[in-house]
Design a protein around this motif. Structure first.
Motif, PDB file in Angstrom:
ATOM      1  N   THR A   1       0.846  -1.206   0.000  1.00 54.91           N
ATOM      2  CA  THR A   1       0.000   0.000   0.000  1.00 54.91           C
ATOM      3  C   THR A   1       0.873   1.244   0.000  1.00 54.91           C
ATOM      4  OG1 THR A   1      -1.656  -1.215   1.281  1.00 54.91           O
ATOM      5  CG2 THR A   1      -1.893   1.171   1.170  1.00 54.91           C
ATOM      6  N   VAL A   2       1.906   1.221   0.846  1.00 52.01           N
ATOM      7  CA  VAL A   2       2.823   2.359   0.894  1.00 52.01           C
ATOM      8  C   VAL A   2       3.458   2.571  -0.472  1.00 52.01           C
ATOM      9  CG1 VAL A   2       4.997   3.152   1.847  1.00 52.01           C
ATOM     10  CG2 VAL A   2       3.280   2.180   3.355  1.00 52.01           C
ATOM     11  N   ARG A   3       3.858   1.491  -1.091  1.00 50.90           N
ATOM     12  CA  ARG A   3       4.506   1.601  -2.398  1.00 50.90           C
ATOM     13  C   ARG A   3       3.552   2.166  -3.437  1.00 50.90           C
ATOM     14  NH1 ARG A   3       5.570  -3.381  -3.303  1.00 50.90           N
ATOM     15  NH2 ARG A   3       7.163  -3.381  -1.702  1.00 50.90           N
ATOM     16  N   GLN A   4       2.313   1.735  -3.377  1.00 50.90           N
ATOM     17  CA  GLN A   4       1.310   2.275  -4.301  1.00 50.90           C
ATOM     18  C   GLN A   4       1.187   3.785  -4.152  1.00 50.90           C
ATOM     19  OE1 GLN A   4      -2.846   0.964  -4.663  1.00 50.90           O
ATOM     20  NE2 GLN A   4      -2.129  -0.992  -3.898  1.00 50.90           N
ATOM     21  N   ILE A   5       1.109   4.217  -2.892  1.00 48.43           N
ATOM     22  CA  ILE A   5       0.961   5.651  -2.649  1.00 48.43           C
ATOM     23  C   ILE A   5       2.193   6.386  -3.142  1.00 48.43           C
ATOM     24  CG2 ILE A   5       0.750   7.409  -0.856  1.00 48.43           C
ATOM     25  CD1 ILE A   5      -0.737   5.347   0.824  1.00 48.43           C
ATOM     26  N   GLN A   6       3.332   5.788  -2.844  1.00 49.30           N
ATOM     27  CA  GLN A   6       4.578   6.433  -3.250  1.00 49.30           C
ATOM     28  C   GLN A   6       4.667   6.539  -4.755  1.00 49.30           C
ATOM     29  OE1 GLN A   6       7.765   4.112  -3.984  1.00 49.30           O
ATOM     30  NE2 GLN A   6       8.506   5.951  -4.967  1.00 49.30           N
ATOM     31  N   GLU A   7       4.243   5.501  -5.450  1.00 50.70           N
ATOM     32  CA  GLU A   7       4.292   5.553  -6.914  1.00 50.70           C
ATOM     33  C   GLU A   7       3.389   6.640  -7.446  1.00 50.70           C
ATOM     34  OE1 GLU A   7       5.332   0.838  -7.653  1.00 50.70           O
ATOM     35  OE2 GLU A   7       3.427   1.648  -8.363  1.00 50.70           O
ATOM     36  N   GLU A   8       2.224   6.729  -6.855  1.00 49.81           N
ATOM     37  CA  GLU A   8       1.292   7.760  -7.318  1.00 49.81           C
ATOM     38  C   GLU A   8       1.823   9.143  -7.008  1.00 49.81           C
ATOM     39  OE1 GLU A   8      -3.124   7.114  -6.887  1.00 49.81           O
ATOM     40  OE2 GLU A   8      -2.835   9.005  -5.805  1.00 49.81           O
ATOM     41  N   MET A   9       2.392   9.282  -5.838  1.00 48.06           N
ATOM     42  CA  MET A   9       2.934  10.592  -5.478  1.00 48.06           C
ATOM     43  C   MET A   9       4.130  10.938  -6.347  1.00 48.06           C
ATOM     44  SD  MET A   9       2.554  10.498  -1.332  1.00 48.06           S
ATOM     45  CE  MET A   9       2.943  12.193  -0.979  1.00 48.06           C
ATOM     46  N   THR A  10       4.842   9.932  -6.792  1.00 46.57           N
ATOM     47  CA  THR A  10       5.951  10.201  -7.692  1.00 46.57           C
ATOM     48  C   THR A  10       5.438  10.719  -9.027  1.00 46.57           C
ATOM     49  OG1 THR A  10       7.202   8.431  -6.656  1.00 46.57           O
ATOM     50  CG2 THR A  10       7.987   9.213  -8.787  1.00 46.57           C
ATOM     51  N   GLN A  11       4.353  10.109  -9.480  1.00 45.50           N
ATOM     52  CA  GLN A  11       3.759  10.600 -10.732  1.00 45.50           C
ATOM     53  C   GLN A  11       3.282  12.031 -10.584  1.00 45.50           C
ATOM     54  OE1 GLN A  11       0.667   7.945 -11.908  1.00 45.50           O
ATOM     55  NE2 GLN A  11       2.050   6.205 -12.141  1.00 45.50           N
ATOM     56  N   ASP A  12       2.748  12.317  -9.409  1.00 49.05           N
ATOM     57  CA  ASP A  12       2.235  13.669  -9.183  1.00 49.05           C
ATOM     58  C   ASP A  12       3.337  14.686  -9.033  1.00 49.05           C
ATOM     59  OD1 ASP A  12      -0.559  12.729  -7.026  1.00 49.05           O
ATOM     60  OD2 ASP A  12      -0.206  12.651  -9.193  1.00 49.05           O
ATOM     61  N   GLY A  13       4.506  14.202  -8.680  1.00 46.98           N
ATOM     62  CA  GLY A  13       5.576  15.138  -8.406  1.00 46.98           C
ATOM     63  C   GLY A  13       5.707  15.476  -6.939  1.00 46.98           C
ATOM     64  N   THR A  14       4.730  15.116  -6.131  1.00 44.76           N
ATOM     65  CA  THR A  14       4.811  15.464  -4.712  1.00 44.76           C
ATOM     66  C   THR A  14       5.897  14.683  -4.005  1.00 44.76           C
ATOM     67  OG1 THR A  14       2.861  14.049  -4.595  1.00 44.76           O
ATOM     68  CG2 THR A  14       2.570  16.369  -4.074  1.00 44.76           C
ATOM     69  N   TRP A  15       6.179  13.491  -4.509  1.00 42.31           N
ATOM     70  CA  TRP A  15       7.168  12.668  -3.819  1.00 42.31           C
ATOM     71  C   TRP A  15       8.557  13.294  -3.912  1.00 42.31           C
ATOM     72  CZ3 TRP A  15       6.152   8.828  -0.591  1.00 42.31           C
ATOM     73  CH2 TRP A  15       7.250   8.100  -0.116  1.00 42.31           C
ATOM     74  N   GLN A  16       8.886  13.767  -5.116  1.00 42.26           N
ATOM     75  CA  GLN A  16      10.215  14.355  -5.291  1.00 42.26           C
ATOM     76  C   GLN A  16      10.398  15.549  -4.383  1.00 42.26           C
ATOM     77  OE1 GLN A  16      11.383  11.929  -6.584  1.00 42.26           O
ATOM     78  NE2 GLN A  16      12.196  12.532  -8.556  1.00 42.26           N
ATOM     79  N   ILE A  17       9.358  16.330  -4.307  1.00 36.62           N
ATOM     80  CA  ILE A  17       9.434  17.538  -3.496  1.00 36.62           C
ATOM     81  C   ILE A  17       9.672  17.181  -2.036  1.00 36.62           C
ATOM     82  CG2 ILE A  17       8.123  19.523  -2.687  1.00 36.62           C
ATOM     83  CD1 ILE A  17       6.637  19.337  -5.454  1.00 36.62           C
ATOM     84  N   MET A  18       8.952  16.173  -1.600  1.00 36.12           N
ATOM     85  CA  MET A  18       9.079  15.786  -0.205  1.00 36.12           C
ATOM     86  C   MET A  18      10.467  15.240   0.083  1.00 36.12           C
ATOM     87  SD  MET A  18       6.291  13.871   2.160  1.00 36.12           S
ATOM     88  CE  MET A  18       6.004  12.562   1.050  1.00 36.12           C
ATOM     89  N   THR A  19      10.986  14.454  -0.843  1.00 35.86           N
ATOM     90  CA  THR A  19      12.310  13.881  -0.645  1.00 35.86           C
ATOM     91  C   THR A  19      13.369  14.969  -0.589  1.00 35.86           C
ATOM     92  OG1 THR A  19      11.471  12.208  -2.153  1.00 35.86           O
ATOM     93  CG2 THR A  19      13.733  11.967  -1.408  1.00 35.86           C
ATOM     94  N   GLN A  20      13.267  15.904  -1.501  1.00 35.91           N
ATOM     95  CA  GLN A  20      14.253  16.987  -1.520  1.00 35.91           C
ATOM     96  C   GLN A  20      14.178  17.792  -0.246  1.00 35.91           C
ATOM     97  OE1 GLN A  20      13.370  19.221  -5.015  1.00 35.91           O
ATOM     98  NE2 GLN A  20      13.789  17.492  -6.374  1.00 35.91           N
ATOM     99  N   ALA A  21      12.974  18.042   0.187  1.00 36.08           N
ATOM    100  CA  ALA A  21      12.801  18.837   1.405  1.00 36.08           C
ATOM    101  C   ALA A  21      13.398  18.120   2.595  1.00 36.08           C
ATOM    102  CB  ALA A  21      11.322  19.108   1.628  1.00 36.08           C
ATOM    103  N   LEU A  22      13.222  16.837   2.632  1.00 29.37           N
ATOM    104  CA  LEU A  22      13.786  16.081   3.747  1.00 29.37           C
ATOM    105  C   LEU A  22      15.298  16.137   3.723  1.00 29.37           C
ATOM    106  CD1 LEU A  22      11.490  12.991   3.866  1.00 29.37           C
ATOM    107  CD2 LEU A  22      11.851  14.638   5.674  1.00 29.37           C
TER     108      LEU A  22
END
Lengths: 422, 307
Positions: B74-95
């Protein structure tokens, strides 16, 4: 008491005996009393026949983890002599138990008296032959085989083969084949453990031997698939002979789709022509000759579909419900929440919801059908979804192999229901 | 089970068709999703909940592998979707950029398996110390380019104001603000929150040293690095627990006010410290961030003593 929670229920092949296993590692066997000759219209009752401690809690010192004594599954062996044999398993160890009756004892020993004290040899003046005298029935359970150290992961299924010589045991990632006489080795027949555990995305959830073909077995997965394997094809059955999966409905896809598709139980029909699978919201009947979709689908509690997030939060979405066939394969049964259980008639397509609780059923009273109201208006006698008690879950049910008698485990209570005979 | 009086926010929206393979080009649908603030919020809270579930395991008995695998998927699914959205990259960079270790991060590193002795050396000696306010900390690293309004902080929790929790969200490319439904009603709250955040960051930043800071960014990378598509699937075995043990548990605190849900194992980081310290030398090889209670400790003792 938490250790009294029933964790498995199983009738033997004749239906005469009913075994339950609980969280505390105990096995309780009930026996069907003969019908009274005076009142033939009443079926006999099930009374306690034997109770024994099958498994004890253990501690794995290497991993610093406790091994639960909870009995995950009990499976009876077909009866071959006067004694009864069953397999019981916890997460790691399978045991073969012999349950035998003793209703006679020998009296008149020469070397010891009735109390068991040794007789003074010099006082013995004559020899006698001991005689068998009746005694109160004693039922003894003794462990005959212990099948240990073959499973790294938690055992979820055991299934006796139709050859009556072998059986399989399945854990999250592997399935082993045992010979009932041999405890120091088993054959690994399925292994889905990836080389790199980081790549693990699917586990084995249940497995069963075909009722007639001793070379065939099936196993289900957390992704909602079933694989049928033929042991004649290869020693390691990693490649399936048949692969059953229903295509996903894209319109109902959500983050919970995979979780609710995970199969919690798989059971062959008595005929061997069909198999049934239970996932979180439904029961599906598959024709072994058709892999691309089930032939029948029954909704158990579709009203929970809009509550999946809450059920994920409180972990209920991971509850593993079992399912069972009746003797003629015309009906199937499975449990739900609020101590409800559901039965589906495959021919008439009728279904019924019943409740297993003290309040709603007095002995010998007829069970009243229950209904969960899904719409806005709740009728009298209906229960709204938000009033359901999700702690009262019926995970384990069993159907007598011949008669219309069912056993339903509701937490730490066992209910036995039967048809009224007219 | 259902908290009375609170509206279920996820129930219907969560079932909205977010077909994973069906969408056309990412941009328009991603835009649609970004604009759906409630969806992002719900998705994030589901991610938080899932990570908590993976982290909190029963200490005595091996965790259920099937359950762990399903949650990890489930986590991976969310992460994949967030990666498509671009939100994942932003969060990773911010961290990675985040240089504001909190008490929590420090505490977690103290108690969990240490991967970096330098971090240990640099830790605050008093994890319970109240964060003071100091000036002079440059928070440019924390604020993302192009959007002064928003801020991503892993360290928003403070012992003084526990209602601040989780990360605020960065705006996507469309300049939308963070998605807290309640705060949309009161724009000022947002800014206040950020001020406090940077103040907290300031004090912690001053306390720590370079090693400390780098350890934290590595922590962030460790956490989210495991969810990169290229290196998928955190192992659902004790190694997984160790991995998640480095993660700041405060990040996953579900703010009941904001999400409207009550997370059952609601545990502040100080509860974490308490439960772990009560175990003392019996700390197990698997994640020390698993919670337990005194009953279980007694149970362990009984087994060991053999009574």
């Amino acid at each position: 008491h938490a250790s009294d929670i029933i964790s498995t229920v199983e009738f033997n092949y004749s239906g005469e005996l009913l075994a339950t296993g609980d969280k505390g590692g105990r096995v309780v066997i009930f026996q069907h009393e003969q019908e009274s000759k005076n009142r033939p219209h009443l079926r006999g009752e099930y009374n306690v026949y034997s109770t024994f401690q099958s498994h004890e809690p253990e501690f794995d010192y290497l991993k610093s983890l406790e091994i639960e004594e909870k009995i995950n599954k009990i499976r009876w062996l077909p009866q071959q002599n006067a004694a009864h044999f069953l397999l019981s398993t916890n997460d790691k160890t399978i045991k073969l138990w012999k349950i035998s009756e003793r209703d006679k004892r020998a009296e008149g020993y020469n070397l010891k008296d009735e109390d068991g004290r040794l007789r003074d040899p010099f006082r013995i003046t004559s020899l006698r032959v001991p005689v068998l005298m009746p005694m109160d029935l004693m039922v003894e359970a003794s462990p005959r085989r212990i099948f240990a150290n073959a499973h790294t992961y938690h055992i979820n299924s055991i299934s006796v083969n139709s050859d009556h010589e072998t059986y399989l045991s399945a854990d999250d990632l592997r399935i082993n084949l045992w010979h009932l006489e041999i405890t120091d080795r088993s054959f690994n027949i399925v292994d889905i453990k990836p080389a790199n555990m980081e790549e693990l995305t699917e586990v084995i959830t249940a497995a069963e031997c075909h009722p007639h073909q001793c070379n065939v077995f099936v196993y289900s997965s957390s992704k909602g698939t079933i694989r049928l394997c033929d042991m004649r094809a290869a020693a390691l059955c990693d490649r399936h002979s048949k692969f059953f999966e229903e295509p996903e409905d894209p319109s109902s896809r959500s983050f919970f789709s995979e979780i609710i598709s995970s199969i919690s139980d798989v059971k062959f029909s008595h005929s061997g022509r069909y198999m049934m699978t239970r996932d979180y919201l439904s029961v599906k009947v598959w024709d072994l000759n058709m892999e691309n979709r089930p032939v029948e689908t029954y909704q158990v509690h579709e009203y929970l579909r809009s509550k999946l997030c809450s059920l994920y939060e409180n972990d209920c979405i991971f509850d593993k419900f079992e399912c069972c066939w009746n003797g003629s394969d015309s009906a199937i049964m499975t449990g739900s929440y609020n101590n409800f259980f559901r039965m589906f008639d495959r021919n008439t397509r009728r279904d019924i919801t019943l409740e297993a609780s003290r309040e709603s059923s007095k002995p010998r009273a007829t069970l009243k059908p229950r209904k969960v109201s899904t719409g806005g208006k709740r009728k009298k006698d209906e229960i709204s979804v938000d009033s359901l008690d999700f702690n009262k879950k019926i995970l384990h049910t069993a159907w007598h192999p011949k008669d219309n008698v069912i056993a339903v485990a509701a937490t730490n209570n066992l209910y036995i229901f039967q048809d009224k005979i007219n | 089970m259902f908290p009375k009086g609170t509206k279920r926010k996820f129930s219907d929206s969560g079932e909205e068709a977010v077909s994973s393979g069906d969408q056309g080009p990412a941009a328009p649908s991603a835009a649609a999703r970004m604009l759906s603030s409630s969806y992002s919020l719900q998705r994030q809270s589901l991610l938080d909940m899932s990570l908590i579930k993976l982290q909190l395991c029963h200490m005595l008995v091996e965790p259920n592998l099937c359950r762990s695998v399903l949650i990890a998927n489930t986590v991976r699914q969310i992460q994949e979707e967030m990666t498509q959205d671009g939100t994942w990259q932003i969060m990773t960079q911010a961290l990675a950029a985040a240089q504001c270790p909190t008490d929590r991060l420090v505490a977690t590193e103290v108690l969990c398996r240490q991967t970096d002795p330098a971090a240990q050396a640099g830790q605050s000696p008093k994890p319970y110390a109240v964060v003071g306010v100091e000036e002079g900390y440059h928070s440019e690293e924390v604020v993302m380019e192009g959007d002064v309004e928003t801020d991503v902080t892993m360290s928003t929790l403070s012992p003084v104001s526990p209602q601040l929790s989780s990360a605020s969200y960065l705006a996507g490319p469309f300049g939308m603000g963070p998605c807290w439904e309640e705060e949309e009603e009161d724009g000022e709250c947002e800014e206040e929150e950020e001020e406090e955040d940077s103040e907290e960051c300031v004090s912690e930043g001053e306390e720590g040293d370079g090693d400390h800071l780098s350890a934290d960014s590595r922590t962030g990378e460790q956490v989210f690095g495991t969810f990169e598509i290229k290196h998928p699937a955190p192992p659902p075995d004790p190694a997984l627990e160790e991995l998640f043990s480095d993660v700041d548990p405060s990040y996953y605190d579900l703010d009941t006010v904001l999400t409207g849900m009550q997370s059952a194992p609601k545990m502040g980081p100080y509860d974490l410290l308490d439960s772990l310290s009560s175990h003392g030398p019996t700390a197990l090889s698997s994640s020390s961030s698993c919670r337990s209670d005194l009953n279980e400790l007694d149970h362990i003792m009984e087994i060991i003593v053999g009574s």
